[in-house]
Design a protein around this motif. Structure first.
Motif, PDB file in Angstrom:
ATOM      1  N   ASP A 187      49.724  48.437  63.073  1.00 16.83           N
ATOM      2  CA  ASP A 187      50.300  48.895  64.342  1.00 16.83           C
ATOM      3  C   ASP A 187      49.423  49.943  65.023  1.00 16.83           C
ATOM      4  O   ASP A 187      49.907  50.947  65.554  1.00 16.83           O
ATOM      5  N   GLY A 188      48.102  49.737  64.943  1.00 16.14           N
ATOM      6  CA  GLY A 188      47.167  50.634  65.603  1.00 16.14           C
ATOM      7  C   GLY A 188      46.833  51.894  64.830  1.00 16.14           C
ATOM      8  O   GLY A 188      45.971  52.657  65.249  1.00 16.14           O
ATOM      9  N   ALA A 189      47.512  52.132  63.712  1.00 14.61           N
ATOM     10  CA  ALA A 189      47.252  53.335  62.920  1.00 14.61           C
ATOM     11  C   ALA A 189      46.448  52.974  61.661  1.00 14.61           C
ATOM     12  O   ALA A 189      46.664  51.918  61.053  1.00 14.61           O
ATOM     13  N   THR A 190      45.509  53.851  61.293  1.00 12.23           N
ATOM     14  CA  THR A 190      44.709  53.648  60.084  1.00 12.23           C
ATOM     15  C   THR A 190      45.443  54.225  58.873  1.00 12.23           C
ATOM     16  O   THR A 190      45.817  55.403  58.877  1.00 12.23           O
ATOM     17  N   VAL A 191      45.652  53.395  57.877  1.00 12.22           N
ATOM     18  CA  VAL A 191      46.349  53.832  56.655  1.00 12.22           C
ATOM     19  C   VAL A 191      45.547  53.385  55.437  1.00 12.22           C
ATOM     20  O   VAL A 191      44.711  52.487  55.522  1.00 12.22           O
ATOM     21  N   PHE A 192      45.808  54.048  54.312  1.00 11.47           N
ATOM     22  CA  PHE A 192      45.161  53.660  53.061  1.00 11.47           C
ATOM     23  C   PHE A 192      45.956  52.536  52.404  1.00 11.47           C
ATOM     24  O   PHE A 192      47.175  52.422  52.591  1.00 11.47           O
ATOM     25  N   THR A 193      45.260  51.714  51.634  1.00  9.74           N
ATOM     26  CA  THR A 193      45.915  50.639  50.897  1.00  9.74           C
ATOM     27  C   THR A 193      46.123  51.075  49.444  1.00  9.74           C
ATOM     28  O   THR A 193      45.509  52.050  48.995  1.00  9.74           O
ATOM     29  N   PRO A 194      46.959  50.369  48.691  1.00 15.71           N
ATOM     30  CA  PRO A 194      47.164  50.714  47.275  1.00 15.71           C
ATOM     31  C   PRO A 194      45.883  50.619  46.449  1.00 15.71           C
ATOM     32  O   PRO A 194      45.813  51.167  45.352  1.00 15.71           O
ATOM     33  N   MET A 195      44.841  49.945  46.994  1.00 14.14           N
ATOM     34  CA  MET A 195      43.583  49.804  46.263  1.00 14.14           C
ATOM     35  C   MET A 195      42.940  51.159  46.000  1.00 14.14           C
ATOM     36  O   MET A 195      42.245  51.342  44.993  1.00 14.14           O
ATOM     37  N   LEU A 196      43.167  52.122  46.889  1.00 10.58           N
ATOM     38  CA  LEU A 196      42.654  53.476  46.677  1.00 10.58           C
ATOM     39  C   LEU A 196      43.207  54.051  45.378  1.00 10.58           C
ATOM     40  O   LEU A 196      42.460  54.607  44.563  1.00 10.58           O
ATOM     41  N   ILE A 197      44.510  53.896  45.180  1.00 11.59           N
ATOM     42  CA  ILE A 197      45.154  54.423  43.973  1.00 11.59           C
ATOM     43  C   ILE A 197      44.673  53.668  42.738  1.00 11.59           C
ATOM     44  O   ILE A 197      44.448  54.260  41.679  1.00 11.59           O
ATOM     45  N   VAL A 198      44.498  52.359  42.879  1.00 14.26           N
ATOM     46  CA  VAL A 198      44.019  51.548  41.754  1.00 14.26           C
ATOM     47  C   VAL A 198      42.642  52.015  41.312  1.00 14.26           C
ATOM     48  O   VAL A 198      42.385  52.199  40.114  1.00 14.26           O
ATOM     49  N   PHE A 199      41.734  52.234  42.270  1.00 15.93           N
ATOM     50  CA  PHE A 199      40.379  52.677  41.932  1.00 15.93           C
ATOM     51  C   PHE A 199      40.393  54.062  41.286  1.00 15.93           C
ATOM     52  O   PHE A 199      39.615  54.336  40.359  1.00 15.93           O
ATOM     53  N   ILE A 200      41.268  54.945  41.757  1.00 17.33           N
ATOM     54  CA  ILE A 200      41.373  56.278  41.160  1.00 17.33           C
ATOM     55  C   ILE A 200      41.894  56.176  39.722  1.00 17.33           C
ATOM     56  O   ILE A 200      41.402  56.845  38.811  1.00 17.33           O
ATOM     57  N   ALA A 201      42.887  55.310  39.516  1.00 13.78           N
ATOM     58  CA  ALA A 201      43.430  55.117  38.164  1.00 13.78           C
ATOM     59  C   ALA A 201      42.379  54.534  37.234  1.00 13.78           C
ATOM     60  O   ALA A 201      42.237  54.969  36.078  1.00 13.78           O
ATOM     61  N   ILE A 202      41.606  53.555  37.730  1.00 19.29           N
ATOM     62  CA  ILE A 202      40.536  52.945  36.932  1.00 19.29           C
ATOM     63  C   ILE A 202      39.466  53.982  36.607  1.00 19.29           C
ATOM     64  O   ILE A 202      38.980  54.072  35.477  1.00 19.29           O
ATOM     65  N   GLY A 203      39.083  54.781  37.615  1.00 24.28           N
ATOM     66  CA  GLY A 203      38.055  55.800  37.402  1.00 24.28           C
ATOM     67  C   GLY A 203      38.485  56.851  36.406  1.00 24.28           C
ATOM     68  O   GLY A 203      37.695  57.301  35.564  1.00 24.28           O
ATOM     69  N   THR A 204      39.762  57.273  36.484  1.00 24.32           N
ATOM     70  CA  THR A 204      40.291  58.253  35.526  1.00 24.32           C
ATOM     71  C   THR A 204      40.261  57.696  34.109  1.00 24.32           C
ATOM     72  O   THR A 204      39.888  58.381  33.159  1.00 24.32           O
ATOM     73  N   THR A 205      40.632  56.418  33.974  1.00 26.61           N
ATOM     74  CA  THR A 205      40.588  55.752  32.671  1.00 26.61           C
ATOM     75  C   THR A 205      39.169  55.698  32.136  1.00 26.61           C
ATOM     76  O   THR A 205      38.918  55.976  30.952  1.00 26.61           O
TER      77      THR A 205
END
Length: 345
Positions: A187-205
């Motif tokens: 709807d014209g607004a830039t938002v983050f996708t759940p992939m950001l959280i997935v990559f952070i979780a993978i990186g932490t692991t």
């Protein structure tokens, strides 16, 4: 006396391994898909054979000690990588990552793991070179890790960290994926996708497992080249192994005990090695403890192989018995083997 490996072999090996990893990454980016059982099996076999050929070259160009250290280090890192893979399964499930995007996520996870392990290898090598007493700390850390591995709650390893929870509160994150993009427009607004959280979780692991794996392999060899190549070979093919094993990973109930035993064994080995080269003034007057036994590379290799075989066989036997009690065969209860051609999804 241990022979040194030729410089051309070390440099050439790193170049070839880099090219293979880049080619693997390009394949994923060019043709994202869920590998079929046959494709995943072929790639896993290819990487295992490649590691064995590399070990054979180390026997020929170096000596039996070099070859044995690589094999023991590779098997140790491979077992820890499989445990890492189990947590990836939990993360993928926890955040409902669509199967068609999982290859890319796994590739990012593997690249992050290589970078983090490379950094820790350089730091570990410098510490060992300048402070022999670091082996005491490595040994204690591995014993602590072994206890957590055997008796910790693995099911919660994929739960959201404080950082992830903070991101959810502070950032606008949509519930829908947009490929592997980290941001999208709604709807014209830039938002983050759940992939950001997935990559952070993978990186932490990856960070946690790098902290575990590097002290473990330094307990087998102090050669940075062998440490790094063992890690690279352990991580290569991990993406395909994820799809090959499928739901079977969750049924390897005793795998954690096998890995815990290996970590505890190497922790004890590090303590003995630290005592053998002791320089701490409050232990034996700062003198090496001559009677402290040194565990050979081949003994380590035998312990690692036996621990993993026993843990895997015991896990599969229990899973088969449990499945039979429910009136099914083990393969019928593993989704990967009953979906027909997962590559067609």
């Amino acid at each position: 006396m241990e022979l040194a490996l030729p410089v051309w072999f070390e440099v050439g090996s790193l170049v070839v391994l880099t090219l293979i990893l880049v080619a693997d990454l390009l394949i994923v980016l060019k043709r994202p898909h869920v590998p079929s059982f046959r494709e995943a099996t072929a790639w896993v076999v290819f990487y295992v054979v490649l590691a064995l050929i590399f070990a054979g070259l180390m026997f020929l160009l170096g000596d039996a000690e070099h070859g044995g250290q690589f094999l023991a280090g590779w098997l140790t890192e491979y077992s820890l990588s499989i445990d890492n893979l189990f947590v990836f399964v939990i993360i993928m499930s926890r955040f409902a990552v669509p199967r068609k995007y999982q290859q890319e996520v796994l590739m990012v996870g593997i690249i992050l793991a290589l970078i983090l392990r490379g950094v820790f290898i350089l730091l570990g090598a410098q510490l060992i070179e300048n402070f022999s007493w670091i082996f005491y700390i490595f040994g204690a850390f591995l014993l602590y890790t072994a206890w957590g591995q055997a008796f910790g709650d693995h099911e919660n390893e994929g739960e959201e960290t404080r950082l992830v929870k903070l991101l959810r509160r502070r950032l606008s994150i949509t519930s829908e994926y947009d490929g592997v993009k980290l941001r999208t427009r709604i709807d014209g607004a830039t938002v983050f996708t759940p992939m950001l959280i997935v990559f952070i979780a993978i990186g932490t692991t990856d960070l946690i497992f790098a902290l575990d794996s590097i002290p473990a392999i330094f307990g087998i060899t102090q050669s940075p080249f062998i440490v790094f190549t063992a890690n690279v070979f352990a991580l290569m093919g991990l993406r395909q192994l994820y799809f090959l094993l499928g739901g079977l990973l969750e049924r390897l109930e005793y795998l954690k005990y096998g890995i815990a035993f290996i970590l505890a064994f190497i922790g004890v080995k590090l303590f003995l090695h630290a005592a053998h080269v002791n320089e701490l003034p409050f232990i034996n007057g700062g003198e090496p403890i001559e009677w402290a036994p040194e565990i050979s590379t081949w003994t380590s290799l035998a312990v690692i192989v036996v621990a993993m075989v026993v843990a895997t066989v015991a896990s599969l036997a229990k899973a088969r018995v449990d499945a039979r009690k429910r009136g099914h065969s083990l393969m019928e209860e593993v989704p990967h083997f009953t979906e027909g051609r997962p590559g067609d999804e």
